[in-house]
Design a protein around this motif. Structure first.
Motif, PDB file in Angstrom:
ATOM      1  N   ARG A  63      61.872  37.051-161.846  1.00 13.93           N
ATOM      2  CA  ARG A  63      61.835  38.513-162.006  1.00 13.93           C
ATOM      3  C   ARG A  63      62.779  38.938-163.132  1.00 13.93           C
ATOM      4  N   GLN A  64      63.970  38.370-163.142  1.00 12.10           N
ATOM      5  CA  GLN A  64      64.939  38.713-164.176  1.00 12.10           C
ATOM      6  C   GLN A  64      64.452  38.270-165.555  1.00 12.10           C
ATOM      7  N   GLN A  65      63.810  37.097-165.617  1.00 10.30           N
ATOM      8  CA  GLN A  65      63.239  36.630-166.881  1.00 10.30           C
ATOM      9  C   GLN A  65      62.184  37.602-167.398  1.00 10.30           C
ATOM     10  N   ALA A  66      61.434  38.195-166.455  1.00  6.57           N
ATOM     11  CA  ALA A  66      60.384  39.143-166.834  1.00  6.57           C
ATOM     12  C   ALA A  66      60.951  40.506-167.215  1.00  6.57           C
ATOM     13  N   GLY A  67      62.261  40.684-167.041  1.00  2.84           N
ATOM     14  CA  GLY A  67      62.891  41.944-167.413  1.00  2.84           C
ATOM     15  C   GLY A  67      62.611  43.070-166.431  1.00  2.84           C
ATOM     16  N   LEU A  68      62.359  42.716-165.161  1.00  2.00           N
ATOM     17  CA  LEU A  68      62.027  43.723-164.152  1.00  2.00           C
ATOM     18  C   LEU A  68      63.183  43.895-163.178  1.00  2.00           C
ATOM     19  N   SER A  69      63.456  45.120-162.826  1.00  3.57           N
ATOM     20  CA  SER A  69      64.410  45.377-161.749  1.00  3.57           C
ATOM     21  C   SER A  69      63.706  45.141-160.412  1.00  3.57           C
ATOM     22  N   GLN A  70      64.476  45.073-159.338  1.00  2.00           N
ATOM     23  CA  GLN A  70      63.855  44.935-158.009  1.00  2.00           C
ATOM     24  C   GLN A  70      62.934  46.108-157.729  1.00  2.00           C
ATOM     25  N   LEU A  71      63.338  47.295-158.136  1.00  2.00           N
ATOM     26  CA  LEU A  71      62.522  48.481-157.895  1.00  2.00           C
ATOM     27  C   LEU A  71      61.199  48.392-158.671  1.00  2.00           C
TER      28      LEU A  71
END
Length: 269
Positions: free
Chosen positions: A23-31
């Motif tokens: 998720r972090q690699q994709a540049g997305l926050s948890q929200l």
């Protein structure tokens, strides 16, 4: 030469930690990720920290939203305690007949523009007649169009790369793309280790909006745009790794040269 630009770091082992890393690699926050997948942010947080175990459906939903390669998806299913979900079906299998037919159709329809089929290691699995024509025009054996590794023939001396007017630019772009792919593809990483790294200063400061492949041929310089076709929504590792590269003539003269040469090969048959 410089040292190899890629390195394989040890990935997280638990399924939740791997999902958080992806998720972090994709540049997305948890929200952001929760909104895309329809999960609550709290539930996603519990999955990532290991306090909750995702169902197979939830896991598939998350991995699809993060655009994770199917081979890596299998690793995460295993880490979650489930059986691997995706198979690697040989392209020669009877169940892949419709895929082979689609590939043949695309290759034939692309004539007189060259087209080749690549796998995850950049091996050329198939090529259309016009790819053979292009090899003829640069003085390479027509039969060599199939069975070659595109990365090897671009980067090693004596291959197709030696017949490009802008060889260093093409080699650098190919190297950078393959290096990114090699981070999750050990077989490709091994191929890269055996090849000479291009000079990192090969690209000019001011670049055009599209980098053309400029080929030195017996008919003078031929200019092509490169595009790729991939299969939409693949659920098999083989299918997800296949891509068809199309070399579309970028000017009228290149179209004329390729059309004339292709027609000659058809008349000779």
């Amino acid at each position: 030469m410089t040292s190899r630009p890629f390195s394989r770091t040890t990935p997280p082992t638990s399924a939740g930690a791997q999902l958080r890393h992806l998720r972090q690699q994709a540049g997305l926050s948890q929200l952001d990720c929760a909104l895309i997948t329809g999960l609550s942010q709290r539930h996603l947080s519990c999955i990532e920290t290991g306090r909750a175990k995702p169902s197979p459906g939830t896991l598939h939903n998350l991995l699809t939203a993060l655009d994770v390669p199917l081979e890596r998806c299998n690793d995460i299913f295993l880490a979650s305690g489930y059986a691997p979900r995706y198979e690697t079906t040989p392209l020669t299998s009877s169940t892949m007949e419709v895929v082979r037919a689609a590939i043949d159709h695309i290759l034939h329809a692309n004539n007189p523009a060259p087209a080749i089929v690549l796998d995850a290691q950049w091996d050329i699995l198939a090529a259309n007649a016009s790819a053979g024509v292009l090899f003829d025009l640069v003085g390479l054996a027509r039969e060599a169009a199939e069975g070659l590794n595109l990365l090897v023939t671009l980067l090693q001396p004596g291959g197709l790369g030696d017949h490009l007017s802008n060889a260093e630019e093409i080699r650098l772009v190919a190297w950078q793309r393959a290096s990114r792919e090699a981070l999750s593809n050990p077989a490709l990483a091994e191929i890269l280790k055996s090849l000479p790294a291009p000079h990192s200063a090969a690209l000019a400061n001011e670049l055009p909006p599209l980098l053309l492949t400029r080929v030195d041929s017996s008919q003078g310089e031929l200019r092509f745009m490169s595009t790729f076709t991939t299969f939409g929504m693949p659920l098999d590792i083989t299918m997800s790794s296949l891509r068809i590269e199309h070399l579309i003539p970028a000017d009228t003269r290149t179209w004329e040269v390729m059309t004339t040469a292709y027609k000659k090969t058809q008349h000779s048959h």
